[in-house]
Design a protein around this motif. Sequence first.
Motif, PDB file in Angstrom:
ATOM      1  N   ARG A 229       0.852  -1.173   0.000  1.00 31.32           N
ATOM      2  CA  ARG A 229       0.000   0.000   0.000  1.00 31.32           C
ATOM      3  C   ARG A 229       0.889   1.224   0.000  1.00 31.32           C
ATOM      4  NH1 ARG A 229      -5.251   0.490   3.716  1.00 31.32           N
ATOM      5  NH2 ARG A 229      -5.447   2.737   3.945  1.00 31.32           N
ATOM      6  N   SER A 230       0.805   2.053  -0.985  1.00 29.59           N
ATOM      7  CA  SER A 230       1.707   3.206  -1.056  1.00 29.59           C
ATOM      8  C   SER A 230       0.900   4.479  -1.219  1.00 29.59           C
ATOM      9  CB  SER A 230       2.665   3.044  -2.240  1.00 29.59           C
ATOM     10  OG  SER A 230       1.932   2.933  -3.424  1.00 29.59           O
ATOM     11  N   ASP A 286      -9.342  -0.911  -4.797  1.00 28.32           N
ATOM     12  CA  ASP A 286      -9.874   0.314  -4.202  1.00 28.32           C
ATOM     13  C   ASP A 286      -8.729   1.231  -3.795  1.00 28.32           C
ATOM     14  OD1 ASP A 286     -12.852  -0.819  -2.393  1.00 28.32           O
ATOM     15  OD2 ASP A 286     -12.396  -0.600  -4.510  1.00 28.32           O
ATOM     16  N   TYR A 287      -8.928   2.512  -4.025  1.00 25.86           N
ATOM     17  CA  TYR A 287      -7.912   3.496  -3.675  1.00 25.86           C
ATOM     18  C   TYR A 287      -8.568   4.655  -2.955  1.00 25.86           C
ATOM     19  CZ  TYR A 287      -4.578   1.026  -6.532  1.00 25.86           C
ATOM     20  OH  TYR A 287      -3.743   0.065  -7.026  1.00 25.86           O
ATOM     21  N   LEU A 288      -7.794   5.281  -2.034  1.00 26.84           N
ATOM     22  CA  LEU A 288      -8.265   6.503  -1.380  1.00 26.84           C
ATOM     23  C   LEU A 288      -7.627   7.684  -2.088  1.00 26.84           C
ATOM     24  CD1 LEU A 288      -7.864   5.495   2.371  1.00 26.84           C
ATOM     25  CD2 LEU A 288      -9.990   5.782   1.124  1.00 26.84           C
ATOM     26  N   LEU A 289      -8.463   8.590  -2.538  1.00 30.40           N
ATOM     27  CA  LEU A 289      -7.928   9.814  -3.134  1.00 30.40           C
ATOM     28  C   LEU A 289      -8.198  10.975  -2.204  1.00 30.40           C
ATOM     29  CD1 LEU A 289      -7.728   8.131  -5.822  1.00 30.40           C
ATOM     30  CD2 LEU A 289      -8.232  10.254  -6.971  1.00 30.40           C
ATOM     31  N   GLY A 403      -3.045   3.483  -1.792  1.00 30.63           N
ATOM     32  CA  GLY A 403      -3.663   2.194  -1.998  1.00 30.63           C
ATOM     33  C   GLY A 403      -2.716   1.216  -2.653  1.00 30.63           C
ATOM     34  N   PRO A 404      -3.150   0.016  -3.028  1.00 36.05           N
ATOM     35  CA  PRO A 404      -4.538  -0.430  -2.934  1.00 36.05           C
ATOM     36  C   PRO A 404      -4.965  -0.683  -1.479  1.00 36.05           C
ATOM     37  CG  PRO A 404      -3.154  -2.221  -3.698  1.00 36.05           C
ATOM     38  CD  PRO A 404      -2.273  -1.004  -3.618  1.00 36.05           C
ATOM     39  N   VAL A 405      -6.238  -0.440  -1.228  1.00 43.43           N
ATOM     40  CA  VAL A 405      -6.794  -0.543   0.118  1.00 43.43           C
ATOM     41  C   VAL A 405      -7.563  -1.846   0.244  1.00 43.43           C
ATOM     42  CG1 VAL A 405      -8.479   0.468   1.669  1.00 43.43           C
ATOM     43  CG2 VAL A 405      -6.995   1.951   0.336  1.00 43.43           C
TER      44      VAL A 405
END
Lengths: 841, 467
Positions: A229-230, A286-289, A403-405
């Motif tokens: 997760r980066s 899924d990613y957090l933006l 992410g990835p989350v």
Amino acid sequence: MGLNHLNCAGDDHQCPGRRCPARQRAGRATATAALLALALAASAASLWGAASADAGQEFEGVVRPFFESHCTACHGEKKQKGDLRLDTLARDFVNAAVAGHWMEVMERINSGDMPPKKEPRPKADDIARVSDQIAARLVEADATRQASEGETISYRRLSREEYRNTIRDLLGVTCDANDPTGLPEDPDWQGFERIGSVLTVSPAHIEKYLAAAETAMNEAIALGPEPKRSINRMGATEFRRISGEVHDQLLAQGVLDKARIDIVPNNGANGTPGEGNELKIPVTGDYLLRVKLSALRPVGGRSPRLLIYAAGIDRNIFEQDVEAPEDRPVTLQFRTHLPAGAHQLRVINAVPGPNPEGRQSRPLNSKPFFQIASRQPWQIKLTDDEFKPIWPTILLDWLECEGPVYDSWPPPAHQRIFSHASPAGDDDAHARDIIGRFASRAFRRPAQPAEIDRLQALFAGERKLGSSFETSIRTALVAVLCSKSFLYLVEGTGPTPGMLDDHELASRLSYFLWSTMPDERLEDLAGQGLLHQRQTLCVEVARMLKDPKAEAFKSSFPRQWLQLRRVGMFAPDRKLYPEYDDYLEKSMIAETTSFFAEVMDHDLSLREFLDSDWTMLNERLATHYGIAGVSGEAMRRVALRPEDHRGGLLTQASILSLTSDGTRHRPVHRGKWILESIIGKPPPPPPANVPPLKSSAPNQPKLSLRAKLEAHREDANCAACHRKIDPLGMAFDNYDAIGHWRTEEAVRDGAGADPKIDASGELPDGRTFSDASGLKKILVADLDKFAAAFGEKLATYALRRGMTFADRRLVMGIVGQAKAQDYRLASLIEALVLSDLFQKR
Amino acid sequence: MSNLLSRRWSMPRRSFLRGVGVALALPLLDAMAPLAAADPSTGKDAGGKPRRSVFVYIPNGVNGMTWQLAKDGRAFDWSPSLKPLEKHREAVTVFSGLHHPNGLGQAHVCADTWLTGAKIDAQSARSYHNTVSCDQLMAEVTSRYTRFSSLELSISSGTGQPNNTNTLAFSRDGVPLPADDNPRNVFERLFGAEVGGIAAQRARLNQRHSILDEVLDDAKSQRLALGSQDRSKLDEYLHSVRDVESRTERLDAWLDVPKPKVAGGPFQRSVSKSQAGEYYRTMFDIIVLALRTDMTRVVTYMNGSEGNGLAIPEIGITQSRHNLSHHNGDPDVLARLSKSDAFIMQQFAYFLDKLKGVQEEGETLLDRTMVLFGSGMSYGHSHSNSNLPILLAGGNALGLKHGQHIDYNLPTVGSYKLDYEEWKSLCGRPKDDKARLSNLILTMLMKMGVDAQQFVDSTGPIQALLA
């Protein structure tokens, strides 16, 4: 003919007719329905039309004398002109060739082609009656075909939305089915996007299902270690490609990471560069933006609107109005699902208006902003002399992606699939167990041994090639997701012919109220054979309506019932309607869906759909309606005053605009929409080659559209149908093509002042009204009939097919029960689920 | 070679014959057989060179007053809208008076039936019984030689709706085949490299094939239990799965044939539809590229759909084509419609230029490619569809005679005044009932090597076209 016998497995020779026990049962259950039916039949010339008790007899009674007077001399026993004989024309409307003949007959008499000009003309009323009868028969035959009476087992494909939701609930994976690379759009029938006979499967669908299944499985099953997760932060200067000397100077001053960029309205339009950057996504997931930004809002103007768009997948990832002031920026965070790859992200300020990028006061890229040489005196300023902003502007600090989350590792689906302990060393038994359990969940019923055998063979084949246990399982599960038992709702496999078994009932119920697969509780009840019991169903419906998954019903049903997919289909002309933008369109649709949700959530009556003293608004839409005091993006309930000219569904902008052609309102289409969606009696099709409306000569006074449509009244052939259609549409002439209220109509051809709107009208039964609110009152007075039409729409949505005459009688019974509860929407839904109609095929 | 004997194929042949308006010789299914017998590397049929067909559709009809050619035969003058085709005179035949008998009075389904000629009840949802489109019949014959059996392009991706289609191509089940609207996607699909190399791709294909085998067996076992003779959804599903399985087999057979190296530059950027000219030209370029590299020999392209015809801001036309076609007799709007027509013909002339510019063994690409261009409507304002605007270009080396205007109206009307009233009256009902678009389609089918004597309601090929 045209009467479908319920639950009947016998053939015509054995049919006991009225003594049929199934029919008698149905008859008892619909006693109230019969009363309602009689009441309706009594007003034969009414708006709503007669619901016949004995359709066949009435048909003969109307059509036969007409044919004998006007047709059979040339198309009968003695002569058959054009090879057509009408006195013996079959009444089997289900047969395509026969139906085609009847349609031709209807078309010819409607257009006045037949009888030929030299023969005496039939009365326009008679033509209309015959045409109505034929149209009704055709509709009935339609529904019969959709009900698949001929099929032992029926297969109705999941819609695109339902597929997506089912994958989400089965695997916990978000399926990007709406992407251009995703599933093809579903065709609709009268707005409904889930009609079994209309949803087709082409080879392209199968390829997409395969690809979607593989992608979803890859995400759901961990075939390797957890992806790292980066966090990848991109500063504002990366979005404007600040480089070279400017970049170095900012870096030297220590402000490169603190610099903001200004994003003006419509950046990137008309070939200007805009603000964008590439975002590399290593793994689908899924990613957090997060975006840090603030806004400059002009006095009396609107907030800027952030829109983040991914060009490669053609998707708006996020949009929202920005309210944060310059000195207190805000960080917005959202979670989104992105496919692996390099995405060109564009950050857009999506407010309508011209794009001032070309000439605004922005420092050149060759000299940094704190050097006076970077200013050009002729550039347009960002702020005025008092340092107040001139247009809505976004000030962007940075955008980062994390992410990835994963909510857990291995992902929840993986744990569920592989959860049970493996019996020591026995791969095959373990595999069989896993496959059997997954297939049973996916097929929404216990998987049969033969099915599991085939899938297990697939697993074994893959394993023999040297793939790992998990990979081989994955292959078998992909096959499950492409199976007909997953992609289709299958009905008719139960023991009682004509009735659903418990598992089929669970699926019908959950796809009705949740647009997704049944949950564990429903499946358990079905497995125990308890679901069809009245008490159980009662409890389940109440539970399901309270569940968050019911949101799917609250947005999907109104969208389909009211044909909202047509909103913006003919894009409003930019010159005529400069204020129309994407956000307005979204807000218009949101008004209607949140209105529906409000009626459901607060247990209100169907009456509110026809007329109400409230509606749901956000700031954008309130501005459009000229209603003050509403601010912010969210929809909220707002009380209406008479001078707002709104209330109910019919004067909502989405509905007023979906019938327009992009330049003007179309009263005939509005009338047709009301007949289709509110009254449930679509008009027969127009004849071909109708001549165009005449426009006024340049020196003649301007004529309103209504005046031009008077031509419909003059020709008796046209009037027969149009006196039922036109008044309903013209009542709303006060609202233009995008739903604005007006008292004069902007007319281009002709001379003089714009004509005043006349929204009065007379219905075929003689009742008159002076404007839209008068029409709404008349509709409210006919609430019983609206409820019947609405009930039919609800049943069409739930059963995924049109309603036959027999079905309609059952619907009347259901509606009759809901009447006792003042037609509260929730009670109508409950009555439908508990009815016989819901449990039969 | 006949896969009727193949044990995979246990579907009754009857399923493929129902609803088809073509009298075809059997077996029909050779083209879907695994490519064991055909040699992909030669790509040529017995007796020589590739034959190709392209179908280009424009929606909502045209302005007939500026489109109609006044004289028939060989000595005609070009009308204003058709003038861009002037330099291709010897490769073009213009038609007047054609119609689809089944289409009369069925306004909006004109695009749905343009290549199928079917009669569709536009009001009912009676599972939308369309029939096979002629391009798919051609694809059955040519697909054994090309990597892709056919290419569907359109202004909007997907299939659209029943009665408002986004695609011209319909399978033998009458199911619409989705189209692509993005040149970049098409380029990737046709020429993109196999991810991970050939061995990996082969392994993927094999896995996919096994999965499809299982899915097919599962569905077939169920079908045996059904007694129904009517078309059912299960059949539709079965045919689609089988079709994908065949494609998988085809892809596998083609894996060892290297894909041509083509420069993708022009197709890597996304072209916006607001730049109508550039967008059209890019779509035409990708068609030329696909034909030139023999990726396929059958292409359908909806330059616009009935509900979606681009505005052309670069020449000052801000209205969509649909709005232009509802001109209501207004001379301003009609002038704009003419301008739009002429603009589209310029882009089409560009397409013909490009085809002509590719040399293959002493002929040009245009010589061996037939292009059918036109609309399913004529007088768009009241949705009339007699006297359709139709022209056929190219294919001179396939035995076609061009350079003429074949007019079925003139024997009845005598001469043209080219005014508004005349235009309206020509487009309502056909002047010659035998002037059928299916005759032109049949002519094309025959030239493509499809063994057909009839297509839907055709009365025979158009003799004037045959050299």
